[in-house]
Every structure is written in C-alpha cells, then in structure tokens.
Design a protein around this motif. Structure first.
Motif, PDB file in Angstrom:
ATOM      1  N   ALA A  20      35.982  -1.714  20.662  1.00  0.00           N
ATOM      2  CA  ALA A  20      37.298  -1.378  21.550  1.00  0.00           C
ATOM      3  C   ALA A  20      38.131  -2.810  21.095  1.00  0.00           C
ATOM      4  N   THR A  21      37.600  -3.882  21.143  1.00  0.00           N
ATOM      5  CA  THR A  21      38.369  -5.003  21.143  1.00  0.00           C
ATOM      6  C   THR A  21      38.181  -5.639  19.548  1.00  0.00           C
ATOM      7  N   ASP A  22      37.387  -5.215  18.866  1.00  0.00           N
ATOM      8  CA  ASP A  22      36.947  -5.755  17.408  1.00  0.00           C
ATOM      9  C   ASP A  22      36.879  -7.151  17.386  1.00  0.00           C
ATOM     10  N   LEU A  23      35.987  -7.571  18.616  1.00  0.00           N
ATOM     11  CA  LEU A  23      35.585  -8.972  18.498  1.00  0.00           C
ATOM     12  C   LEU A  23      34.102  -8.923  18.297  1.00  0.00           C
ATOM     13  N   VAL A  24      33.706 -10.165  17.543  1.00  0.00           N
ATOM     14  CA  VAL A  24      32.132 -10.333  17.697  1.00  0.00           C
ATOM     15  C   VAL A  24      31.795 -11.586  18.204  1.00  0.00           C
ATOM     16  N   GLU A  25      30.675 -11.260  19.243  1.00  0.00           N
ATOM     17  CA  GLU A  25      30.227 -12.354  19.921  1.00  0.00           C
ATOM     18  C   GLU A  25      28.844 -12.968  19.387  1.00  0.00           C
ATOM     19  N   LEU A  26      28.871 -14.022  19.028  1.00  0.00           N
ATOM     20  CA  LEU A  26      27.816 -14.806  18.276  1.00  0.00           C
ATOM     21  C   LEU A  26      27.183 -15.678  19.206  1.00  0.00           C
ATOM     22  N   SER A  45      36.829  -9.723  14.323  1.00  0.00           N
ATOM     23  CA  SER A  45      35.814  -9.739  12.964  1.00  0.00           C
ATOM     24  C   SER A  45      36.499 -10.005  11.624  1.00  0.00           C
ATOM     25  N   ALA A  46      37.856 -10.254  11.782  1.00  0.00           N
ATOM     26  CA  ALA A  46      38.543 -10.882  10.613  1.00  0.00           C
ATOM     27  C   ALA A  46      37.775 -12.213  10.116  1.00  0.00           C
ATOM     28  N   MET A  47      37.517 -12.883  11.256  1.00  0.00           N
ATOM     29  CA  MET A  47      36.955 -14.547  10.966  1.00  0.00           C
ATOM     30  C   MET A  47      35.820 -14.261  10.224  1.00  0.00           C
ATOM     31  N   VAL A  48      35.113 -13.624  10.872  1.00  0.00           N
ATOM     32  CA  VAL A  48      33.701 -13.259  10.425  1.00  0.00           C
ATOM     33  C   VAL A  48      33.701 -12.628   9.062  1.00  0.00           C
ATOM     34  N   ARG A  49      34.612 -11.571   8.741  1.00  0.00           N
ATOM     35  CA  ARG A  49      34.872 -10.989   7.324  1.00  0.00           C
ATOM     36  C   ARG A  49      34.875 -12.145   6.356  1.00  0.00           C
TER      37      ARG A  49
END
Length: 701
Positions: A20-26, A45-49
């Motif tokens: 929904a937010t396109d955020l990745v929690e690490l 997710s763009a930062m992770v990619r």
C-alpha cells in the motif's frame, strides 16, 4: 528468547514490504547487509532497489512473481553494490508473499543472510570488494532498462507513470529528485515531482515556454540540457539559478519528452552526487526519457478515452433515479473490460403523458463507436415516440422504422440491428404491457424465490423490416414479485451460451437476498462479471466480453392504498350536435353536487364549456370528455377533467389584445385551475385540468 534475536545472532536479517505504501521495513542486521546504516528503519523500495545489482534485481522480481502466483516461497541471490559501483557482498533473500487478484501481493516478508558469491559472478577480494567491469556495467544498465520499460509499459494512468518514474533506480547514478513537466499551449507546468519538499514546486507550476528555465528550453528546442555542476547551471541559467540553489543538488539533466516528433513536455533528473554525464549515462537517460514520453502519451490518450466514455455513458443513461409509486426499480450498467467504456447496451425510464411510466432495455449490435452512436439515436427516438402518447406496439414499430431509415432501403454488411424490450407499467393494478423486439424474454422471481422465464410474443429486431408488427403481451406482477430484464452480456459472459448462462443466472436470483433489490442486483452482476477493476487479470478478465445492462422491477409486497375513483363521467361532444356541450357541463356539475366550494364548481363548469367549445371551433374532430372525482367526502378530493380530440395542432398560451375575440381559453384554464397541461397522444392530444377541493368554510356560531 524472541525469534528476531535468534536470527540476529545467526547474522540473518528480517524485512517486510508493504504494497500500500511501497515501503520496506528492515531490522538492523538486514539494513546493514544491503549497505544501509545498521539500525532498524523503514525506507522506500526504490532505495532498497538501488542497493542491488540491477540485473540481479530483475531476475529476483521475475522469480518472486512466479512464486507468488504458485503460492510458494522464493529464494534468490543478489549482489549488493556500494556507492562506488563495486560489489560489496552477495546475500541470499528468501521471500514469502500472499497472492492477490492483481498478480502481485499486498505484502511480502522475508529474510536476508550473506552467502558466498555463486560461480560465474564477481567474487570478493581481500578487501571484500570487486571491481565492476564495463561488461558488468553494460549488463546492469540493460537489465535496468528492461525493468524500467516493463514497469512503464504496465502503467495505465498518468499517476501510475509518475509513480514509476519516481522510483527508477539507475545503476551507478540514481537521481534523488525528479520532475515531469507537460506542455499546455504556450506554457510549461509541473504534472508530477518526487524528492522535493511539499510546496517547493510552486515557482515551476506554470511558466511560459519562452522562459530561460532549462526544462522550458528542453521542451521548446527538443534538445537535452546536461548540467554536471552548480557552476555550469549558474553560468548557463543565471536567471533561474537562485530558485534551484536551495535544493542542494550537484548535477541536473533536463530531457525533452517527444512523441511522434512533437514535444509534449520535459523530464528533470537531479542528483545530489556529481555526475559527469558520460556517453553511457546520457544514453541511459535518453532511453528512459523516450520510454517515459511514450508511457505518458498512452496514459493521457487512455484517460481522454475514459473521460469521453464516461461522459457518453452519463448522457445516454437516465439522469434521474427511477421511481414508480408502489414499485421499486433498480438498474445496473457495466461496460466491458477494455476499449470503449460505452457500447450499444442501454436502459431508460420514461414518464408518459398518461401519468404512467415506461421501462425499456435494449442492445445495439456491436461494441464500438458506431454502436454507441446508434444507441444514442435510438434512445432519443424511442423517448420521442413514447412522449407522443403512442401505445407500446406503436412506439416500438416507429423506432424500428426509424432505425431502418438511417441506412436507406438497401441494407449493407455494416448496417446494424438492435433488440429491445419496451413495457408500460400500471402500478395501480400491477400490469405490464410488454413489447419485445428480438430481445431476451423477461423473467419473474416469485415470492417464494422461484425464478421463471415469462414467455412473451415478439417481433423482429429493430431495423430489420420497417413494416414489422410487434404484438403486446400483458403481464401481471403480483405483490412481492420481481421482474428481471437484461441484455445478453449478463447471460453469455464467461463462455456460456443462453442455456447454461440462464441456469447460472437463475441460481443466483433464487439464492439472492429476498428483500433488498439493490443487494440482489449487486449479487447478480458480481456473480457473472466480477469486480470491475483495471487490475483484473487472467480468467476474470476473459469473462468480461460484453456490456451488461440490468433492470429489476419489484411490486411492493403491501402495495399502498390507491385512490379509487369515487365518481366518473364520460361525454362525447360531436361536431354535428354542439348542444352536447351543455350535457358535458351538467355531467361535471352532477359529479360535484357535494363539493364544498361552490365557486370551484362554477369554475369547473366554465372550464369544461371553454375546452369542449374550443375543440368544436378550432378542429374538425369530436371532443371526448372524461371526468374523474377521487377521494372521499370530507377529505381533500381531486377533480381531473380530460378533453381529448384527434387533431394534431397543439394549443399554446397566447397574449390576445384587448379587442381580440379569441385566444383567452388557456389563460382562463391557467387562472382557474390548480394544475393543467397539454399532452400529446398517439392519436391526437389531450387538454386537462385539476381542481383540489378547498376546505369547507366554517359556519357562523
């Protein structure tokens, strides 16, 4: 001990992606493994990619998509790339996702841990890094372009294109600020941006194409503008440099968005780290700009078509919510899944001059612009014939002749026909006068839930033979029963024929909610059509083959008590015996013998005399007078008088001069009556007026 602590002790990180937010929690371990600060954090997710090798990321995305579809976990190896473009380490990622209707899960979770580099890939040196050669860089950029092209090709709206553009992670030189500008006449305006604080776009929202801003130059000239340093920006664009200095960027690229040789806007990519804009980097940026321009153009064309379709659909469907006293009407229109969002199916609710209501449902052959146009013409023609007061069979017959006349006498392969069911509803008695022109028979759901087709006499489809006859079938709808009219899209959707489709529909109708007509309509459409979403894919999309028009009519289980005519009188005043005008006056006076207001009685008699005399004076026809007195004595009764003739000339209000000897009839009716009107009939016209009984004057005590 928590499971997170165990995994951390083993060097395994945990992550979670929210669709929904396109955020990745690490967690801290996972963030450190991919090159971010080793602390729990939530990033885009763009930062992770951007932390992974682009070709590995593309392979991983394909594997995850397949695993999600099959409902299995997925394990992939990805190379982590540092800021200098060198490979830092290789990690194994195990992914779990939940399948969704759109083909991509709404949430994914997984783990990360470091593994040795697989054979054939760059391995670590003594320092834990390895140089990335020209071949690896080229492959990474090719993989990135393939991934970006796929994402942009799947975007079906301007907002989706802008979202994809904002998340592009170019290998080795990913921008952290993006803006897309559109050309509108002689102005350039921002249509989307990313990486700037809210409100920062205000100075760039609207600017002339002739301005010295780099995006305007790129859009105006069709040539890219590359600014590798702040000094280069200030030197070339001194006038606009103060507006962009506060963003803290070091390099900028402004590329034109060109489609078919025409500039439709510009794309800005801003970089916080210096970029030299080598030929390879310029090639990647130019390719992305071309794909972005094509995606934006497709999205804008699609949105324009959708807006046109929505406008057509709103104008061609009834403007008001259907309402019939003592009955409940529910309608649905569902366009097909692709292409033009309006076709040849339609329904309508028409108020008739008689005070009754007509319902119609129809289907023009085909699903294209021509079918939509013919549908609009047929709807208007049918409404006009119904408003003239014709009987149902005459309305349909005239409409068929109208459609046949659109293409002349000789029919061609491109000529279309149409089917329809037209019925006139009498809510007081629950009767439906049905005329069917090549359409599906209606069906009736009985009070016990049983659904039966109601066979009706029918004629040829509209437009086949101009002189066709259309018989009328009278159906009585008992209290609590529901009538269904639909187009064949509701029956044959999903590869069904008329037999199997009808069996499926009957099952849904019989098991649907017994009292809520809106819920029943939703259940019927949902069972055979599914949710109308642009994410629909696979078998559900294949089922959406034709438009669906649905009309449900239910007679109230406890119909309201209708006013029963207390008294009625009918008199025909012929041209050969004008003395019958006096008989008409006496008939009305007799009906009103116990009316509470004597002045109203005199007014009614005067109006009867005026209207019947006008028929004899201005036409060659007889005058047929019908008077009805409704209500009970002591209440608020209503008198309605209709004077009909077979003449075609419609009377209208005039303003006669002082010396004029005629022209005051309708003015008199307007002044003395509580309501009045002139209605066309299929075989002439009717002038009517109503009087509402005034309360009796109190007697002196």
């Amino acid at each position: 001990m928590r499971i997170e602590d165990v995994l951390s002790a083993l060097g395994t990180g945990v992550w979670r992606w929210d669709g929904a937010t396109d955020l990745v929690e690490l967690d801290a371990v996972g963030a450190g493994l991919i090159g971010l600060a080793p602390r729990p954090q939530k990033v885009h997710s763009a930062m992770v990619r951007a932390c992974y090798d682009a070709s590995d990321y593309v392979d991983m995305s394909a594997a995850v998509a397949l695993a999600v579809t099959e409902g299995t976990p997925c394990e992939s190896c990805l190379r982590v790339v540092g800021r200098d473009g060198r490979i830092v380490r290789t990690v194994a990622m195990r992914t779990y996702g939940v399948h969704s209707a759109g083909g991509w899960p709404e949430e994914m979770v997984g783990t990360l841990h470091e593994v040795p580099a697989p054979p054939g890939r760059a391995t670590g040196t003594g320092t834990g890094t390895a140089a990335v050669g020209p071949v690896d860089r080229r492959r990474a950029r090719e993989a990135f372009l393939l991934d970006a092209g796929r994402a942009l090709a799947e975007a079906d709206s301007t907002q989706e294109v802008l979202r994809v553009a904002a998340h592009l992670s170019m290998p080795g030189f990913s921008p952290d600020g993006l803006a897309v500008f559109g050309v509108h006449g002689d102005h350039l305006s921002v249509i989307g941006h990313h990486g700037q604080r809210p409100g920062a776009e205000t100075p760039f929202l609207e600017m002339p194409l002739t301005t010295g801003y780099p995006a305007a130059v790129a859009a105006r000239t069709g040539q890219a503008v590359y600014l590798p340093s702040p000094e280069a920006y200030e030197e070339r664009f001194a006038a606009t440099w103060p507006m962009v200095r506060g963003f803290g960027r070091c390099s900028w690229a402004y590329l034109p968005l060109v489609v078919a040789g025409r500039s439709i806007g510009a794309w800005m990519a801003a970089f916080r780290e210096p970029v030299a804009f080598t030929p390879d980097e310029r090639s990647v940026l130019t390719t992305v700009a071309r794909m972005l321009a094509q995606a934006l153009w497709r999205a804008q064309v699609h949105e324009s078509e959708r807006e046109l379709s929505d406008g057509l659909r709103h104008t061609m469907l009834p403007a008001r919510r259907p309402h019939i006293d003592g009955m409940t009407v529910t309608t649905r229109y569902v366009p097909t899944g692709g292409g033009l969002q309006v076709g040849g199916d339609w329904y309508d609710v028409i108020d008739l001059p008689s005070g009754r209501t007509a319902l119609v449902i129809g289907d023009v052959q085909g699903h294209d612009v021509r079918a939509a146009g013919l549908m609009g013409q047929l709807r208007v023609a049918l409404r006009a014939y119904a408003a003239e007061g014709h009987r149902p069979d005459a309305v349909v017959s005239r409409t068929s002749r109208f459609l046949a006349g659109l293409t002349g006498c000789a029919r061609t392969e491109d000529d279309r026909f149409a089917t329809c069911v037209y019925m006139e509803v009498d809510p007081e008695h629950g009767t439906l006068d049905v005329v069917r022109a090549g359409h599906l028979d209606p069906a009736v759901r009985l009070r016990d839930g049983t659904v039966l087709p109601r066979r009706t006499a029918g004629g040829l489809p509209l437009g086949i033979a101009p002189d066709s006859d259309y018989p009328t079938t009278r159906i009585t709808l008992e209290p609590g029963e529901t009538l269904l009219l639909c187009t064949d899209g509701l029956i044959e959707t999903g590869g069904h024929d008329l037999d199997t489709g009808w069996k499926r529909l009957r099952t849904v109708l019989e098991s649907g909610p017994p009292d809520d007509l809106e819920a029943l309509a939703d259940a019927v459409v949902g069972a055979v059509h599914g949710p109308a979403s642009h994410h629909t894919a696979g078998p559900l999309a294949d089922r959406r083959q034709d438009d669906i028009a649905l009309l449900l009519l239910r007679r109230s289980a406890d119909p309201p008590v209708c006013e029963v005519p207390l008294r009625r009188g009918v008199v025909t005043v012929s041209q050969t015996d004008p003395r019958e005008v006096g008989a008409a006056r006496e008939e009305v006076r007799a009906l009103l013998h116990d009316w509470t207001c004597a002045e109203q009685v005199d007014a009614a008699v005067l109006l009867v005399s005026e209207l019947t005399a006008n028929v004899l004076l201005h036409t060659d026809e007889d005058a047929a007078l019908s008077a009805q007195l409704r209500g009970m004595p002591g209440g608020r009764r209503r008198l309605r008088v209709d004077v009909r003739d077979r003449g075609d000339e419609m009377p209208h209000l005039r303003t006669p001069g002082e010396m004029a000897s005629s022209g005051r009839g309708l003015l008199l009716v307007q002044e003395l009556s509580d309501a009045w009107g002139v209605d066309p009939r299929g075989d002439g016209k009717s002038i009517w007026f109503e009087l509402y009984e005034a309360p009796a004057a109190p007697t002196a005590g």
